[in-house]
Design a protein around this motif. Structure first.
Motif, mmCIF file in Angstrom:
data_model
loop_
_atom_site.group_PDB
_atom_site.id
_atom_site.type_symbol
_atom_site.label_atom_id
_atom_site.label_comp_id
_atom_site.label_asym_id
_atom_site.label_seq_id
_atom_site.Cartn_x
_atom_site.Cartn_y
_atom_site.Cartn_z
ATOM 1 N N THR A 110 0.816 -1.224 0.000
ATOM 2 C CA THR A 110 0.000 0.000 0.000
ATOM 3 C C THR A 110 0.847 1.270 0.000
ATOM 4 O O THR A 110 0.313 2.367 -0.116
ATOM 5 C CB THR A 110 -0.933 0.030 1.231
ATOM 6 O OG1 THR A 110 -0.139 0.056 2.432
ATOM 7 C CG2 THR A 110 -1.829 -1.196 1.269
ATOM 8 N N TRP A 111 2.167 1.123 0.158
ATOM 9 C CA TRP A 111 3.029 2.314 0.214
ATOM 10 C C TRP A 111 3.563 2.736 -1.158
ATOM 11 O O TRP A 111 4.201 3.790 -1.276
ATOM 12 C CB TRP A 111 4.182 2.091 1.196
ATOM 13 C CG TRP A 111 3.710 2.233 2.610
ATOM 14 C CD1 TRP A 111 3.010 1.314 3.338
ATOM 15 C CD2 TRP A 111 3.828 3.384 3.458
ATOM 16 N NE1 TRP A 111 2.701 1.810 4.578
ATOM 17 C CE2 TRP A 111 3.201 3.081 4.678
ATOM 18 C CE3 TRP A 111 4.423 4.637 3.310
ATOM 19 C CZ2 TRP A 111 3.145 3.988 5.742
ATOM 20 C CZ3 TRP A 111 4.368 5.539 4.375
ATOM 21 C CH2 TRP A 111 3.732 5.210 5.573
ATOM 22 N N PHE A 112 3.305 1.928 -2.166
ATOM 23 C CA PHE A 112 3.768 2.322 -3.510
ATOM 24 C C PHE A 112 2.879 3.430 -4.090
ATOM 25 O O PHE A 112 1.670 3.476 -3.840
ATOM 26 C CB PHE A 112 3.731 1.113 -4.453
ATOM 27 C CG PHE A 112 4.813 0.096 -4.165
ATOM 28 C CD1 PHE A 112 6.086 0.239 -4.708
ATOM 29 C CD2 PHE A 112 4.564 -1.001 -3.349
ATOM 30 C CE1 PHE A 112 7.083 -0.688 -4.454
ATOM 31 C CE2 PHE A 112 5.556 -1.938 -3.081
ATOM 32 C CZ PHE A 112 6.823 -1.792 -3.637
ATOM 33 N N ASP A 113 3.473 4.296 -4.866
ATOM 34 C CA ASP A 113 2.752 5.338 -5.617
ATOM 35 C C ASP A 113 1.930 6.273 -4.732
ATOM 36 O O ASP A 113 0.846 6.723 -5.128
ATOM 37 C CB ASP A 113 1.825 4.705 -6.680
ATOM 38 C CG ASP A 113 2.582 3.798 -7.630
ATOM 39 O OD1 ASP A 113 3.777 4.063 -7.873
ATOM 40 O OD2 ASP A 113 1.987 2.818 -8.121
ATOM 41 N N ARG A 114 2.427 6.533 -3.550
ATOM 42 C CA ARG A 114 1.751 7.518 -2.696
ATOM 43 C C ARG A 114 2.653 8.729 -2.520
ATOM 44 O O ARG A 114 3.871 8.602 -2.437
ATOM 45 C CB ARG A 114 1.471 6.944 -1.309
ATOM 46 C CG ARG A 114 0.342 5.976 -1.334
ATOM 47 C CD ARG A 114 -0.131 5.623 0.043
ATOM 48 N NE ARG A 114 -1.052 4.512 -0.065
ATOM 49 C CZ ARG A 114 -2.363 4.639 -0.207
ATOM 50 N NH1 ARG A 114 -2.911 5.843 -0.218
ATOM 51 N NH2 ARG A 114 -3.126 3.585 -0.326
ATOM 52 N N GLY A 146 -8.430 7.083 5.882
ATOM 53 C CA GLY A 146 -7.251 7.857 6.248
ATOM 54 C C GLY A 146 -6.130 6.958 6.718
ATOM 55 O O GLY A 146 -6.318 5.753 6.878
ATOM 56 N N ALA A 147 -4.968 7.564 6.937
ATOM 57 C CA ALA A 147 -3.820 6.832 7.470
ATOM 58 C C ALA A 147 -3.895 6.829 9.000
ATOM 59 O O ALA A 147 -4.491 7.724 9.597
ATOM 60 C CB ALA A 147 -2.527 7.496 7.008
ATOM 61 N N ARG A 148 -3.324 5.801 9.616
ATOM 62 C CA ARG A 148 -3.127 5.735 11.071
ATOM 63 C C ARG A 148 -4.422 5.678 11.875
ATOM 64 O O ARG A 148 -4.457 6.039 13.048
ATOM 65 C CB ARG A 148 -2.246 6.905 11.556
ATOM 66 C CG ARG A 148 -0.911 7.010 10.845
ATOM 67 C CD ARG A 148 -0.111 8.215 11.269
ATOM 68 N NE ARG A 148 -0.789 9.483 11.047
ATOM 69 C CZ ARG A 148 -0.896 10.084 9.867
ATOM 70 N NH1 ARG A 148 -0.347 9.550 8.786
ATOM 71 N NH2 ARG A 148 -1.542 11.224 9.762
ATOM 72 N N ALA A 169 -1.579 1.741 4.359
ATOM 73 C CA ALA A 169 -1.290 3.173 4.386
ATOM 74 C C ALA A 169 -2.591 3.978 4.390
ATOM 75 O O ALA A 169 -2.583 5.186 4.628
ATOM 76 C CB ALA A 169 -0.443 3.558 3.187
ATOM 77 N N ARG A 170 -3.702 3.316 4.092
ATOM 78 C CA ARG A 170 -5.005 3.980 4.152
ATOM 79 C C ARG A 170 -6.045 2.986 4.649
ATOM 80 O O ARG A 170 -6.285 1.963 4.022
ATOM 81 C CB ARG A 170 -5.386 4.532 2.768
ATOM 82 C CG ARG A 170 -6.400 5.646 2.872
ATOM 83 C CD ARG A 170 -6.449 6.502 1.628
ATOM 84 N NE ARG A 170 -7.506 7.507 1.770
ATOM 85 C CZ ARG A 170 -7.324 8.690 2.345
ATOM 86 N NH1 ARG A 170 -6.147 9.038 2.791
ATOM 87 N NH2 ARG A 170 -8.327 9.537 2.465
#
Ligand code: ZN
Length: 418
Positions: free
Chosen positions: A114-118, A225-227, A396-397
């Motif tokens: 999920t961290w790619f292309d962010r 959202g994140a977190r 990541a989201r």
């Protein structure tokens, strides 16, 4: 807009790291009249007093003392300030084929894909030398998108949609600058951002997605959202203790490092909470009696039923988003919930007309855990683990439901006042 949802989104925007989440919580506590205590000083807590104390600026304890100064026990709320992510290495600057990249370590159980292309920014705590040669620390949030981890084009890896194993050392290095640009120097960049800094010595910095939280769905029933794990619970706990009126003594504990096992001086396996309780109740017998009369509500997000993967849940213990708070139970004691604590919680929910659901892991899967069991073991207190249902935990989201957030805020307030 729904009030808790609005409040949560503001809190999330202020909180890209555990340090910032702690600062955001402290800001709200100060507004509610809470006074700072320092661990390095002696304390003289007063009846009816409202206090907060932090460790490492990333864990936070706040309490409201009743007329018994805590001797009759505490209503505890617990959650964690950290979320899985990518932490910048101390000598992170890398030259990758002429590009400025920053080496990272994976913090916690990240859903790596999920961290790619962010669009990523950087935030955290920086330690520096000021112009007089003194060592200082400062929280920093670059806010701007400064890095990206680009995917590899499908044409260059035809099997990408059949799944591939991600090597974090090789594949998860965010790129900050293109080939031919100036040679990267993160510390020099940070020094420019900090007023009065002569030299940056070290840092605890994390990448985070800059895309903010938002309401989602045809009926705007969801928050993405994140977190969200576990700032949803931190936010609700801060709201609840801020609104608490002295009566029963109440305490909120927000720990860092849950996602990496809690084994630090700020984590739930450390002695932060124990040490605060020892100061408030120095006599072992007083403390023992108070803990026996206390209840700990440990809040962390729960796995909500995913409509595309319903089979991953036990059908009878599959909480749905928007369906109410989740009581988590585990025979292996990964959660502290027992019949008595669950019963008390259920009866409070019924009084307040707050819906609740049950989660127990499939018998053929391994159960996750949280700060509840560590805290219960350390201070010897009964309690239970609850949370709001969440989709894509550790992505990541993530996604939660607006309704469940409202239930959590309301329930926590009732829990402290009971
Ligand atoms: Zn969590």
């Amino acid at each position: 807009m729904n009030q808790p949802a609005q409040g949560l989104m503001a809190f999330l925007n202020e909180s890209p790291t555990p340090f910032h989440a702690t600062a955001a919580a402290i800001g709200r506590l100060k507004e509610a009249g809470f006074v700072e205590l320092q661990e390095a000083e002696s304390w003289n807590p007063k009846k009816g007093g409202k206090y907060w104390v932090t460790r490492n600026d990333s864990s936070l304890i706040a309490f409201v003392l009743g007329s018994d100064l805590g001797k009759g026990g505490f209503r505890f709320l617990g959650a964690h300030t950290d979320s899985p992510g990518l932490k910048v290495k101390p000598r992170g600057d890398e030259d990758k084929k002429g590009h400025w990249a920053l080496g990272v370590e994976v913090y916690g159980g990240v859903l790596l894909a999920t961290w790619f292309d962010r669009d990523l920014s950087i935030a955290g705590k920086v330690c520096y030398l000021d112009r007089k040669g003194a060592t200082q620390t400062q929280l920093l949030d670059l806010k701007e998108p400064v890095g990206i981890i680009p995917n590899l084009a499908i044409h260059l890896r035809r099997e990408a949609n059949d799944g591939w194993k991600i090597n974090p050392q090789k594949e998860l290095t965010p790129v900050l600058g293109l080939a031919g640009a100036d040679k990267g120097d993160l510390k020099a960049l940070l020094a420019k951002k900090i007023k009065g800094a002569k030299e940056v010595l070290d840092f605890d910095l994390f990448f985070y997605p800059v895309e903010g939280p938002r309401l989602m769905g045809i009926n705007k029933e969801m928050i993405t959202g994140a977190r969200l794990d576990n700032l949803v619970s931190c936010f609700a706990a801060v709201q609840a203790i801020s609104a608490h009126r002295p009566g029963p003594s109440a305490m909120m504990v927000l720990n860092d490092h849950e996602e990496v096992g809690s084994g630090s001086f700020t984590g739930a396996a450390g002695n932060f909470l124990e040490s605060v309780l020892e100061r408030l109740l120095p006599q072992p017998e007083d403390r023992g009696r108070a803990m026996a009369a206390s209840h700990f509500l440990s809040a962390d997000n729960a796995h909500g039923l995913h409509p595309n993967y319903a089979e991953m849940h036990d059908e009878r213990h599959a909480p749905v988003l928007g369906g109410g708070l989740v009581i988590k139970t585990n025979a292996g004691q990964s959660y502290i919930t027992d019949a008595e604590s669950s019963g008390r919680f259920q009866s409070l929910c019924k009084d307040k007309k707050i819906p609740f659901q049950h989660f127990a892991i499939r018998a053929d899967l391994r159960c996750g855990s949280t700060i509840g069991p560590l805290t219960a073991r350390r201070i010897g207190v009964r309690g239970l683990d609850i949370g709001v249902p969440n989709w894509a935990m550790h992505s990541a989201r993530e996604t939660v439901a607006v309704k469940d957030l409202g239930y959590l805020v309301e329930l926590m307030q009732a829990w402290l006042g009971e």
